[in-house]
Design a protein around this motif. Structure first.
Motif, PDB file in Angstrom:
ATOM      1  N   CYS A 174       0.993  -1.253  -0.068  1.00 29.83           N
ATOM      2  CA  CYS A 174       0.040  -0.026   0.114  1.00 29.83           C
ATOM      3  C   CYS A 174       0.786   1.308  -0.054  1.00 29.83           C
ATOM      4  O   CYS A 174       1.750   1.420   0.832  1.00 29.83           O
ATOM      5  N   VAL A 175       0.445   2.223  -0.932  1.00 32.90           N
ATOM      6  CA  VAL A 175       1.420   3.501  -1.028  1.00 32.90           C
ATOM      7  C   VAL A 175       0.881   4.405   0.398  1.00 32.90           C
ATOM      8  O   VAL A 175       1.577   5.513   0.278  1.00 32.90           O
ATOM      9  N   ALA A 176      -0.037   4.190   0.990  1.00 34.97           N
ATOM     10  CA  ALA A 176      -0.389   4.947   2.177  1.00 34.97           C
ATOM     11  C   ALA A 176      -0.758   3.983   3.175  1.00 34.97           C
ATOM     12  O   ALA A 176      -1.259   3.025   3.231  1.00 34.97           O
ATOM     13  N   HIS A 177      -0.562   4.622   4.523  1.00 33.46           N
ATOM     14  CA  HIS A 177      -0.981   3.737   5.795  1.00 33.46           C
ATOM     15  C   HIS A 177      -2.279   3.598   5.957  1.00 33.46           C
ATOM     16  O   HIS A 177      -2.814   2.509   6.201  1.00 33.46           O
ATOM     17  N   TYR A 178      -3.106   4.562   5.556  1.00 29.52           N
ATOM     18  CA  TYR A 178      -4.752   4.666   5.532  1.00 29.52           C
ATOM     19  C   TYR A 178      -5.102   3.350   4.821  1.00 29.52           C
ATOM     20  O   TYR A 178      -6.120   2.684   5.169  1.00 29.52           O
ATOM     21  N   LYS A 214       0.114  -9.726   5.787  1.00 29.68           N
ATOM     22  CA  LYS A 214       0.112  -9.652   4.353  1.00 29.68           C
ATOM     23  C   LYS A 214       0.056  -8.417   3.807  1.00 29.68           C
ATOM     24  O   LYS A 214       0.164  -8.067   2.625  1.00 29.68           O
ATOM     25  N   VAL A 215      -0.058  -7.473   4.556  1.00 29.80           N
ATOM     26  CA  VAL A 215      -0.193  -5.900   4.139  1.00 29.80           C
ATOM     27  C   VAL A 215       1.340  -5.158   4.593  1.00 29.80           C
ATOM     28  O   VAL A 215       1.454  -5.216   5.658  1.00 29.80           O
ATOM     29  N   ILE A 216       1.795  -4.547   3.706  1.00 29.77           N
ATOM     30  CA  ILE A 216       2.775  -3.613   4.095  1.00 29.77           C
ATOM     31  C   ILE A 216       2.684  -2.257   3.448  1.00 29.77           C
ATOM     32  O   ILE A 216       2.297  -2.149   2.343  1.00 29.77           O
ATOM     33  N   ASN A 217       3.209  -1.267   4.069  1.00 26.21           N
ATOM     34  CA  ASN A 217       3.045   0.138   3.722  1.00 26.21           C
ATOM     35  C   ASN A 217       4.450   0.594   3.148  1.00 26.21           C
ATOM     36  O   ASN A 217       5.463   0.495   3.696  1.00 26.21           O
ATOM     37  N   ILE A 218       4.540   0.814   1.714  1.00 28.12           N
ATOM     38  CA  ILE A 218       5.825   1.360   1.248  1.00 28.12           C
ATOM     39  C   ILE A 218       5.465   2.721   0.274  1.00 28.12           C
ATOM     40  O   ILE A 218       4.828   2.429  -0.843  1.00 28.12           O
ATOM     41  N   PRO A 219       5.521   3.813   0.999  1.00 32.49           N
ATOM     42  CA  PRO A 219       5.343   4.990   0.183  1.00 32.49           C
ATOM     43  C   PRO A 219       6.045   4.780  -1.103  1.00 32.49           C
ATOM     44  O   PRO A 219       7.251   4.385  -1.297  1.00 32.49           O
ATOM     45  N   ASN A 220       5.418   5.631  -2.014  1.00 37.86           N
ATOM     46  CA  ASN A 220       5.946   5.810  -3.623  1.00 37.86           C
ATOM     47  C   ASN A 220       7.380   6.477  -3.376  1.00 37.86           C
ATOM     48  O   ASN A 220       7.352   7.626  -2.887  1.00 37.86           O
ATOM     49  N   GLY A 221       8.300   5.890  -4.083  1.00 36.38           N
ATOM     50  CA  GLY A 221       9.699   6.682  -4.350  1.00 36.38           C
ATOM     51  C   GLY A 221       9.661   7.362  -5.658  1.00 36.38           C
ATOM     52  O   GLY A 221       9.266   6.553  -6.560  1.00 36.38           O
ATOM     53  N   ILE A 222      10.104   8.688  -5.668  1.00 37.72           N
ATOM     54  CA  ILE A 222      10.222   9.330  -7.021  1.00 37.72           C
ATOM     55  C   ILE A 222      11.727   9.692  -7.308  1.00 37.72           C
ATOM     56  O   ILE A 222      12.443  10.321  -6.318  1.00 37.72           O
ATOM     57  N   ASP A 223      11.968   9.336  -8.344  1.00 37.50           N
ATOM     58  CA  ASP A 223      13.588  10.059  -8.790  1.00 37.50           C
ATOM     59  C   ASP A 223      13.125  11.489  -9.359  1.00 37.50           C
ATOM     60  O   ASP A 223      12.597  11.730 -10.309  1.00 37.50           O
ATOM     61  N   ILE A 224      13.870  12.322  -8.519  1.00 40.91           N
ATOM     62  CA  ILE A 224      13.566  13.769  -8.518  1.00 40.91           C
ATOM     63  C   ILE A 224      14.517  14.125  -9.401  1.00 40.91           C
ATOM     64  O   ILE A 224      14.512  15.437  -9.909  1.00 40.91           O
TER      65      ILE A 224
END
Length: 236
Positions: free
Chosen positions: A149-153, A168-178
């Motif tokens: 999931c990209v957000a904790h909620y 079975k659920v993990i929170n990994i926010p999107n990483g962006i190459d800036i």
């Protein structure tokens, strides 16, 4: 031994949003000594072109037809031919339906889903159609091994409302190459081009102009804030 990983994105080729951009970064960053990525996507559009230029193997499928059951058959055929061991689906709804039904037919052992939004929150489809999407999505969820999931909620909703096991659920926010967004112009130069004074606070929303990005929420917040703060401008 390499794990053969197939990535499925079911949005039409002409759409290149954040989900595909994150998938592209993930695929490019995979350790090729451990994984051989294969991407199933529409043959046209910037996403396919970028993956091709990066040397990623493409299995092109026409994803523009939202209701073509043959897509599942073709995907399963690809998975069997490529001896796929991991399926990773991006998004929800159609992506999961195509990916995990095909993975079930092809007997793929590991299934991963990235969740960026929930089908029940889709506001641009008829309520009856949305109910069908929700029912299909709930059915597909039972076969998924891991949800990213990209957000904790989103993690909380999957566990508390959808009944998914927490492990079975993990929170990994999107990483962006800036690196591609480095600005080489001065702030005053940009403000001059936009016709804005330099002594204003600027609040900006950056994204595709689609309902998922919550532009309406941004506008409502801007209206409320403007009543209390005068030294402010909003940019979309």
């Amino acid at each position: 031994m390499l794990d053969e990983a197939v990535f499925v994105t079911a949005s039409p080729g002409k759409i290149f949003g954040g989900g595909k951009r994150v998938f592209y970064s993930l695929i490019k960053g995979l350790d090729r000594n451990l994984f051989r990525p294969v991407v199933a996507c529409s043959p046209e559009g910037p996403y396919a072109e970028m993956l091709h230029d990066a040397g990623v193997e493409l299995c092109t499928l026409n994803m523009d037809n939202r209701y073509n059951p043959l897509t599942v058959y073709h995907l399963a055929k690809i998975m069997r031919e490529e001896s796929v061991t991991i399926v990773h689906s991006q998004g929800g709804g159609r992506s999961n339906y195509f990916a995990f039904l095909a993975a079930h037919l092809a007997k793929v052992p590991i299934k991963v889903a990235t969740v960026a939004n929930l089908v029940e929150g889709w506001s641009d489809v008829h309520p009856l159609r949305r109910l069908c999407y929700v029912a299909v999505n709930r059915l597909m969820e039972k076969s998924v091994d891991t949800f990213i999931c990209v957000a904790h909620y989103l993690c909380e909703i999957l566990v508390e409302r959808h009944g998914i096991a927490p492990e079975k659920v993990i929170n990994i926010p999107n990483g962006i190459d800036i690196s591609g967004f480095v600005c080489r112009r001065s702030r005053s130069d940009i403000l001059r081009e936009l016709g804005l004074p330099e002594n204003k606070v600027l609040v900006s929303l950056i994204g595709r102009l689609v309902w998922e990005k919550g532009v309406n929420v941004f506008l409502e917040a801007a209206c409320e804030l403007s009543k209390k703060v005068t030294n402010i401008h909003f940019l979309i």
